[in-house]
Design an enzyme around this catalytic site. Structure first.
Site, PDB file in Angstrom:
ATOM      1  N   GLN A 328       0.849  -1.185   0.000  1.00 10.87           N
ATOM      2  CA  GLN A 328       0.000   0.000   0.000  1.00 10.87           C
ATOM      3  C   GLN A 328       0.893   1.246   0.000  1.00 10.87           C
ATOM      4  OE1 GLN A 328      -1.399  -2.103   2.977  1.00 10.87           O
ATOM      5  NE2 GLN A 328      -2.881  -3.092   1.665  1.00 10.87           N
ATOM      6  N   ASP A 481       5.128  -2.057   4.251  1.00 12.40           N
ATOM      7  CA  ASP A 481       5.547  -3.379   4.730  1.00 12.40           C
ATOM      8  C   ASP A 481       4.425  -4.406   4.671  1.00 12.40           C
ATOM      9  OD1 ASP A 481       8.034  -2.333   5.171  1.00 12.40           O
ATOM     10  OD2 ASP A 481       7.817  -2.132   7.336  1.00 12.40           O
ATOM     11  N   HIS A 482       3.510  -4.242   3.737  1.00  8.43           N
ATOM     12  CA  HIS A 482       2.436  -5.216   3.520  1.00  8.43           C
ATOM     13  C   HIS A 482       2.689  -5.873   2.157  1.00  8.43           C
ATOM     14  CE1 HIS A 482      -0.025  -2.232   6.144  1.00  8.43           C
ATOM     15  NE2 HIS A 482       0.745  -3.017   6.878  1.00  8.43           N
ATOM     16  N   ILE A 483       3.480  -6.940   2.161  1.00  2.37           N
ATOM     17  CA  ILE A 483       3.971  -7.534   0.917  1.00  2.37           C
ATOM     18  C   ILE A 483       2.917  -8.473   0.356  1.00  2.37           C
ATOM     19  CG2 ILE A 483       5.837  -8.830  -0.156  1.00  2.37           C
ATOM     20  CD1 ILE A 483       7.548  -8.110   2.310  1.00  2.37           C
TER      21      ILE A 483
END
Length: 548
Positions: A328, A481-483
């Site tokens: 995101q 950090d939302h892979i």
């Protein structure tokens, strides 16, 4: 019984996805061997590492307490020279994919915020409703029971009032296992300011114990240290699950860097190969294999595993492995305020605005999640006051003012899957001689239009409503950090990588669960959806091995 060389199920990765699958498998009487590239470490050591950091590394460098091993590099090396960087980045928005995962036993849940939002039914039907992106191959009614199981598996606290839940007034099969964590004074102020603009700030469901112990973990005591580490383990992290897996017969090998997946004549997976810290290679066999590294390390491993049956890499007959990389894209605004806001009471994140993620505008531009960061501002206040050259009482007064009267607002945008946002193998190699991951990343006009027309104007209005006297916007999109993406899910093998149970279309005994399978990103934190997919995959795995 699992040993160092074989098991019914071989799980590569010890994060939340791998641990939930391993726990369900050992409970079903199956032998499980877990392989972790990085070290296994005690909580006290991470806490001490953090305490001993110099001030320059304490501020927003959450990987610094997790020094990488030579054989398992990760993003702690972001301070290194370009050639020494582990993650190779390129493209118009390369900085927005500088991810913060760690290669330690327990994975990135060591330093996550613990936020557990669900997708809405509309989030799963972007193509059908708005003509953009991809639809999920199943509806919200299919994933809802897995969301509930995930919330109970990791211990999520949340509100009982349906109007304070997300989706608002949605259908839940069970209440949250624990009640919500109270807002601090800063979040109360933020909620009031947002409401004046028609923005609804909701209490965030959190994998954090609210006032009670749960699953052997204590209640949150408000350390405000959720990242880089919860010092008392009130917040779920996968490291707390590893001893429970071992107590039930599971086997865990740390410092085991898997570098190749081996197929047999029928194109089933026969073994994985790993290096130990002495660069010796080992072979591990199993009946079924789960690659649960993360959305970067999993496609990297698949691409490394080319053979004559799979010339593009394992699970990649569709040429979709490594494509559709998502996060995101984030913008932040640093504020100075007329009056004290007093952030820092309670967890570092406890609320978010999500009604801004939904609407017909999604056909033109991205929806976005807004929040105020609730971390204590005293370290930043002290650093800023020292830069002014102040001493004595003047320094003390300025530290107090900046600690109370500053804030950070964050907006995270929904990105569309794109085949051009792609992970490939770099020509640069790591200490073991393994190709580093290279990622080309462009947030796209869908996100840029949102920032220009929708989110940045709203950020400015929120700041004004809070009484901001200064507003400093980040100059570029940042990582959240939302892979997600890299092994996306669907029913047509020619256009995706895995099926609706996260089983590889190309290999009947290979599962690739977690964020990499998500066909769309939405604008909210992805971990609960990853855990729901892990539990759905676990059901299929146990059924496949127990019942054929």
């Amino acid at each position: 019984m699992a040993n160092d060389h074989s098991a019914d199920i071989v799980v590569v990765g010890t994060g939340v996805v791998g641990c939930l699958i391993a726990q369900q498998a050992v409970d079903a009487g199956l032998s499980v061997l877990m392989l972790e590239a990085g070290p296994r470490v005690d909580r006290w050591r991470i806490v001490e590492n953090f305490r001993n950091l110099p001030p320059s590394l304490r501020l927003f460098h959450w990987n610094a307490p997790y020094p990488p091993k030579p054989w398992a590099p990760h993003l702690e090396t972001r301070t290194a020279s370009e050639q020494e960087q582990y993650l190779q980045l390129e493209g118009p928005n390369a900085r927005a994919y500088l991810q913060g995962y760690v290669r330690y036993a327990g994975g990135a849940t060591w330093h996550w915020a613990g936020i557990c939002w669900r997708l809405t039914p509309e989030d799963m039907r972007l193509r059908s409703l708005y003509g953009v992106g991809r639809d999920w191959p199943f509806g919200h009614e299919i994933i809802e029971p897995y969301y509930t199981r995930a919330e109970y598996a990791i211990g999520v606290s949340g509100p009982s009032d349906p109007m304070l839940q997300w989706p608002t007034n949605g259908k839940r099969s069970k209440p949250y296992p624990m009640g919500p964590i109270p807002f601090g004074p800063g979040e109360h102020r933020f909620t009031e300011a947002a409401a004046k603009l028609g923005m609804i700030n909701l209490p965030a469901p959190q994998a954090r114990n609210s006032g009670v112990s749960y699953d052997g973990r204590p209640a949150c005591c408000g350390n405000n240290n959720c990242f880089p580490v919860c010092p008392i383990a009130a917040k779920y992290d996968a490291a707390t699950a590893l001893p429970k897996i071992e107590a039930k017969g599971g086997k865990i090998l740390a410092n085991a860097v898997v570098y190749r997946i081996e197929t047999d004549e029928k194109n089933s997976i026969q073994a994985v190969h790993f290096f130990d810290p002495d660069k010796r290679s080992h072979r591990v066999t199993g009946r079924l294999f789960v690659i649960a590294c993360n959305g970067i390390e999993t496609p990297k491993l698949l691409l490394l595993s080319k053979d004559e049956r799979n010339p593009n890499g394992v699970a990649n007959s569709s040429d979709q492995v490594g494509r559709n990389m998502m996060d995101q894209p984030k913008l932040t605004a640093e504020l100075e305020l007329q009056e004290p806001l007093w952030t820092g009471v309670g967890p570092v994140q406890s609320s978010s605005i999500l009604n801004t993620t939904q609407g017909d505008f999604r056909g033109r531009h991205a929806g976005a999640m807004f929040r105020m960061e609730n971390f204590a501002r005293s370290p930043l206040g002290a650093a800023a006051a020292l830069k002014k050259g102040l001493v004595g009482k003047a320094l003390d007064a300025e530290i107090r003012r900046l600690s109370a009267c500053t804030a950070r607002l964050t907006v995270e945008h929904e990105i569309l899957p794109s085949a051009n946002n792609r992970l490939t193998l770099s020509s640069q190699k790591d200490w073991l001689g393994i190709n580093k991951p290279n990622i080309h990343y462009d947030v796209g006009d869908y996100v840029r239009r949102s920032a220009e027309e929708y989110t940045v104007p709203r950020l400015r209005r929120l700041a004004a409503e809070l009484g901001a006297t200064k507003f400093q916007l980040s100059p570029e999109f940042l990582n959240s950090d939302h892979i997600m993406g890299g092994c996306i899910m669907g029913t047509e093998p020619a256009t995706v990588v895995v099926d609706t149970d996260c089983r590889a279309h190309d290999h009947p005994n290979l599962f690739l669960p977690g964020g990499g399978a998500m066909p769309s990103a939405t604008a909210s934190n992805s971990t609960l959806t990853m855990t729901a997919l892990a539990l759905k995959a676990a059901d299929a795995i146990v059924n496949q091995l127990k019942h054929g």
